[in-house]
Write a protein that holds these residues in place. Structure first.
Motif, PDB file in Angstrom:
ATOM      1  N   UNK A 186     -56.415   5.454 -60.031  1.00 58.70           N
ATOM      2  CA  UNK A 186     -56.741   4.255 -60.806  1.00 58.70           C
ATOM      3  C   UNK A 186     -57.479   4.636 -62.076  1.00 58.70           C
ATOM      4  N   UNK A 187     -57.364   3.754 -63.064  1.00 57.14           N
ATOM      5  CA  UNK A 187     -58.126   3.907 -64.298  1.00 57.14           C
ATOM      6  C   UNK A 187     -59.449   3.162 -64.122  1.00 57.14           C
ATOM      7  N   UNK A 188     -60.550   3.862 -64.362  1.00 53.78           N
ATOM      8  CA  UNK A 188     -61.877   3.274 -64.136  1.00 53.78           C
ATOM      9  C   UNK A 188     -62.691   3.170 -65.428  1.00 53.78           C
ATOM     10  N   UNK A 189     -62.130   3.654 -66.519  1.00 59.75           N
ATOM     11  CA  UNK A 189     -62.789   3.519 -67.814  1.00 59.75           C
ATOM     12  C   UNK A 189     -61.734   3.552 -68.893  1.00 59.75           C
ATOM     13  N   UNK A 190     -61.910   2.712 -69.920  1.00 63.48           N
ATOM     14  CA  UNK A 190     -60.927   2.668 -71.005  1.00 63.48           C
ATOM     15  C   UNK A 190     -61.638   2.189 -72.261  1.00 63.48           C
ATOM     16  N   UNK A 191     -61.607   3.003 -73.294  1.00 67.98           N
ATOM     17  CA  UNK A 191     -62.377   2.672 -74.500  1.00 67.98           C
ATOM     18  C   UNK A 191     -61.624   3.071 -75.760  1.00 67.98           C
ATOM     19  N   UNK A 192     -61.985   2.397 -76.852  1.00 67.48           N
ATOM     20  CA  UNK A 192     -61.501   2.793 -78.176  1.00 67.48           C
ATOM     21  C   UNK A 192     -62.713   3.076 -79.055  1.00 67.48           C
ATOM     22  N   UNK A 193     -62.464   3.753 -80.158  1.00 63.16           N
ATOM     23  CA  UNK A 193     -63.533   4.005 -81.130  1.00 63.16           C
ATOM     24  C   UNK A 193     -62.932   4.193 -82.508  1.00 63.16           C
ATOM     25  N   UNK A 194     -63.614   3.664 -83.503  1.00 59.17           N
ATOM     26  CA  UNK A 194     -63.259   3.960 -84.890  1.00 59.17           C
ATOM     27  C   UNK A 194     -61.943   3.355 -85.338  1.00 59.17           C
ATOM     28  N   UNK A 195     -61.532   2.257 -84.709  1.00 57.62           N
ATOM     29  CA  UNK A 195     -60.263   1.621 -85.097  1.00 57.62           C
ATOM     30  C   UNK A 195     -60.349   1.124 -86.537  1.00 57.62           C
ATOM     31  N   UNK A 196     -59.333   1.451 -87.326  1.00 56.75           N
ATOM     32  CA  UNK A 196     -59.294   1.050 -88.728  1.00 56.75           C
ATOM     33  C   UNK A 196     -59.655   2.225 -89.608  1.00 56.75           C
ATOM     34  N   UNK A 197     -60.932   2.244 -90.045  1.00 62.99           N
ATOM     35  CA  UNK A 197     -61.391   3.351 -90.881  1.00 62.99           C
ATOM     36  C   UNK A 197     -62.662   3.934 -90.300  1.00 62.99           C
ATOM     37  N   UNK A 198     -62.672   5.223 -90.142  1.00 60.95           N
ATOM     38  CA  UNK A 198     -63.826   5.926 -89.566  1.00 60.95           C
ATOM     39  C   UNK A 198     -64.149   7.130 -90.427  1.00 60.95           C
ATOM     40  N   UNK A 199     -64.604   6.877 -91.656  1.00 65.08           N
ATOM     41  CA  UNK A 199     -64.766   7.981 -92.605  1.00 65.08           C
ATOM     42  C   UNK A 199     -65.779   9.023 -92.128  1.00 65.08           C
ATOM     43  N   UNK A 200     -65.458  10.269 -92.420  1.00 62.46           N
ATOM     44  CA  UNK A 200     -66.387  11.360 -92.139  1.00 62.46           C
ATOM     45  C   UNK A 200     -66.229  11.995 -90.778  1.00 62.46           C
ATOM     46  N   UNK A 201     -65.538  11.337 -89.882  1.00 63.19           N
ATOM     47  CA  UNK A 201     -65.360  11.903 -88.543  1.00 63.19           C
ATOM     48  C   UNK A 201     -64.167  12.844 -88.501  1.00 63.19           C
ATOM     49  N   UNK A 202     -64.315  13.924 -87.773  1.00 61.84           N
ATOM     50  CA  UNK A 202     -63.213  14.806 -87.423  1.00 61.84           C
ATOM     51  C   UNK A 202     -62.415  14.159 -86.278  1.00 61.84           C
ATOM     52  N   UNK A 203     -61.180  14.579 -86.079  1.00 56.63           N
ATOM     53  CA  UNK A 203     -60.388  14.000 -84.978  1.00 56.63           C
ATOM     54  C   UNK A 203     -61.066  14.228 -83.628  1.00 56.63           C
TER      55      UNK A 203
END
Lengths: 146, 383
Positions: free
Chosen positions: B10-27
């Motif tokens: 089962x999946x017990x955690x699911x998250x997103x981050x930086x949707x759209x523009x996330x300047x300065x972050x590496x992949x």
């Protein structure tokens, strides 16, 4: 679709075969060549060291008839003054499907099921496979316009 | 022993981050931020991850890079290259490895900074020698060719394609995270800039940054960790070609095969599905996949989506986050369909929540309609 009406130019392959290099070398000479499996007679594209699915290495090059039918078409839009151009998938009479461009008419006038004829052009010293509307098709297009 | 391990992971955690523009972050930064959020939802410590599944667009050895970044020594490190379907494929492998007891915690992650870094799709994929001279806009022209064939064969129209984009925007307008919002009409789509006929810029997915992550564990442990695990009922992948020239029939994708196998594993059919999350890189995708996954007969997809059928308030909720067309598309979108499917099953989707979701399909697409992978998730009621 299975039998090739053009007499083959049998060129033994096996260990001498370098599929994409040979294919391009033929185009550079103005020839549109396909590979086929000698055991089944089935042609395939893109060129490779074995026949897909069967794995046969009993292959030979032969001259394609160049007759084909447009299977799908898209017109790539460019910023003026660069002209738009079409990209097509053509089903060859011998069976395989190739990507190409149909020239000799406005890019938007190419349509699915259009009969086309291959032509090898030389661009910057390299052969490229292109298509023109087949003669019977020009009549059909003329009727369509009228 | 044969058959899929239905409901055992089962999946017990699911998250997103930086949707759209996330300047300065590496992949890797982006993937790591989504990962830690997903792990925190499940109350699982980072050090307990022993199966790591990742595929970054800008790093051939990204699985190794991510293990190093997180300070992990995983038993399984995967970095597959089936494109946007990679993540559905990971769910399949992770479910098997969990059920066999080979691993205890799987982390599946993705991140991309393509929008703020380059402004266009970042991909190591190259056109082959027999396609490259014709200067198609890849991948858009490949999907345009498929659309041309569907229109020719089944009478699908540009208005049908536009319906898909309008429906996606309708859902995006309910999603605070979505990147593209505001009104969008059929007429707007038809009047927008043509890219590769018949696809306009509004028939094409967004180019955004963004990251996503999901955490999987065995079902018995999942019930102790979270109130509502999303159980993996079926997962299957199929590959039929790489480049569009070799696609056998441009109106039928390998989703017909992956979907059929996933349904058989889940012992469910399309009529049992409450929400459908599809990889909509282009509007034609949604139409093809709705057909291939059995929601309507082959050729009827255009008519099926008409009249707002897949929009909010329609008969079948499809791409309820806004999809790749209006929510997020950071290069390989497949994992976002899984995150949204989990949100719908756990009832955490806010204004876009569909009532009483027990079964969700999350379908991934890789290459140019090349690799297809289908995951069917279910609530506890489906076990």
């Amino acid at each position: 679709m299975t039998s090739n009406p053009i007499p083959a130019t049998p060129i033994p392959t096996t260990d001498e075969l370098r599929p994409l290099r040979d294919y391009q070398a033929y185009l550079d000479e103005g020839r549109f060549m396909l590979l086929r499996d000698r055991t089944t007679g089935e042609a395939f594209f893109f060129p490779r060291v074995l026949a897909p699915v069967t794995g046969s290495r009993d292959l030979e090059w032969f001259e394609a008839s160049g007759r084909g039918t447009v299977y799908a078409v898209t017109v790539v839009q460019k910023r003026p003054p660069t002209p738009n151009y079409n990209v097509v998938l053509v089903d060859l009479e011998e069976g395989p499907r190739v990507m190409s461009r149909v020239e000799g008419l406005a890019p938007d006038d190419v349509f699915i099921d259009m009969k086309v004829q291959a032509r090898v052009a030389q661009v910057d010293g390299k052969g490229i496979l292109l298509f023109d509307p087949a003669p019977e098709n020009q009549i059909a297009a003329g009727e369509k316009a009228a | 022993m044969s058959g899929f391990v239905r409901g055992q992971a089962a999946i017990v955690g699911a998250a997103t981050f930086g949707i759209g523009e996330a300047p300065g972050y590496d992949t890797l930064d982006l993937a790591a931020r989504a990962s830690i959020d997903a792990l925190n939802q499940a109350g699982i410590a980072l050090k307990d991850v022993d199966g790591l599944f990742l595929a970054l667009p800008d790093d051939m050895l990204s699985g190794l890079s991510f293990a190093e970044y997180l300070g992990l020594h995983p038993k399984i490190t995967e970095n597959n290259r089936t494109g946007g379907s990679a993540f559905q494929t990971y769910v399949y492998w992770a479910a098997l490895a969990l059920a066999m007891g080979e691993i205890d915690t799987a982390l599946i992650a993705y991140g991309s900074n393509q929008r703020t870094k380059s402004g266009k799709l970042v991909t190591p994929a190259q056109d082959p020698a027999w396609e490259d001279p014709y200067k198609a806009i890849m991948p858009a022209s490949s999907y345009a060719l498929a659309a041309s064939r569907h229109m020719h064969q089944y009478g699908t129209t540009r208005e049908h394609l536009a319906e898909v984009a309008v429906a996606a925007r309708g859902w995006a307008n309910l999603n605070p995270e979505a990147f593209a919002k505001g009104p969008l009409s059929i007429e707007d789509v038809l009047a927008s800039r043509m890219v590769s006929t018949p696809l306009t810029v509004r028939d094409c997915c967004l180019v955004t940054d963004g990251a996503a992550a999901i955490v999987m564990t065995r079902a018995d442990r999942a019930r102790d960790l979270v109130a509502k695990p999303a159980y993996v009922l079926g997962a299957a992948a199929a590959t039929w070609h790489r480049n569009i020239t070799a696609m056998p029939d441009l109106t039928v994708s390998a989703a017909a095969e992956s979907g059929a196998r996933a349904y058989a594993q889940a012992k469910l059919g399309p009529k049992d599905v409450d929400v459908v999350e599809l990889y909509d890189a282009f509007t034609i995708n949604t139409i093809l996949f709705l057909e291939d996954l059995g929601f309507c007969p082959k050729g009827e997809g255009g008519r099926f989506v008409s009249g707002g059928q897949i929009a909010p308030g329609g008969g079948l909720p499809v791409n309820t986050n806004g999809g790749g067309l209006s929510c997020v598309h950071p290069g390989m979108y497949g994992l976002f369909t899984l995150v949204e499917a989990v949100a719908q099953i756990t009832g955490t989707a806010g204004a876009r929540q569909v009532p009483d979701v027990n079964v969700a399909v999350a379908h991934g697409n890789g290459g140019v309609l090349s690799s297809q992978a289908t995951v069917i998730l279910g609530s506890g009621a489906t076990l």
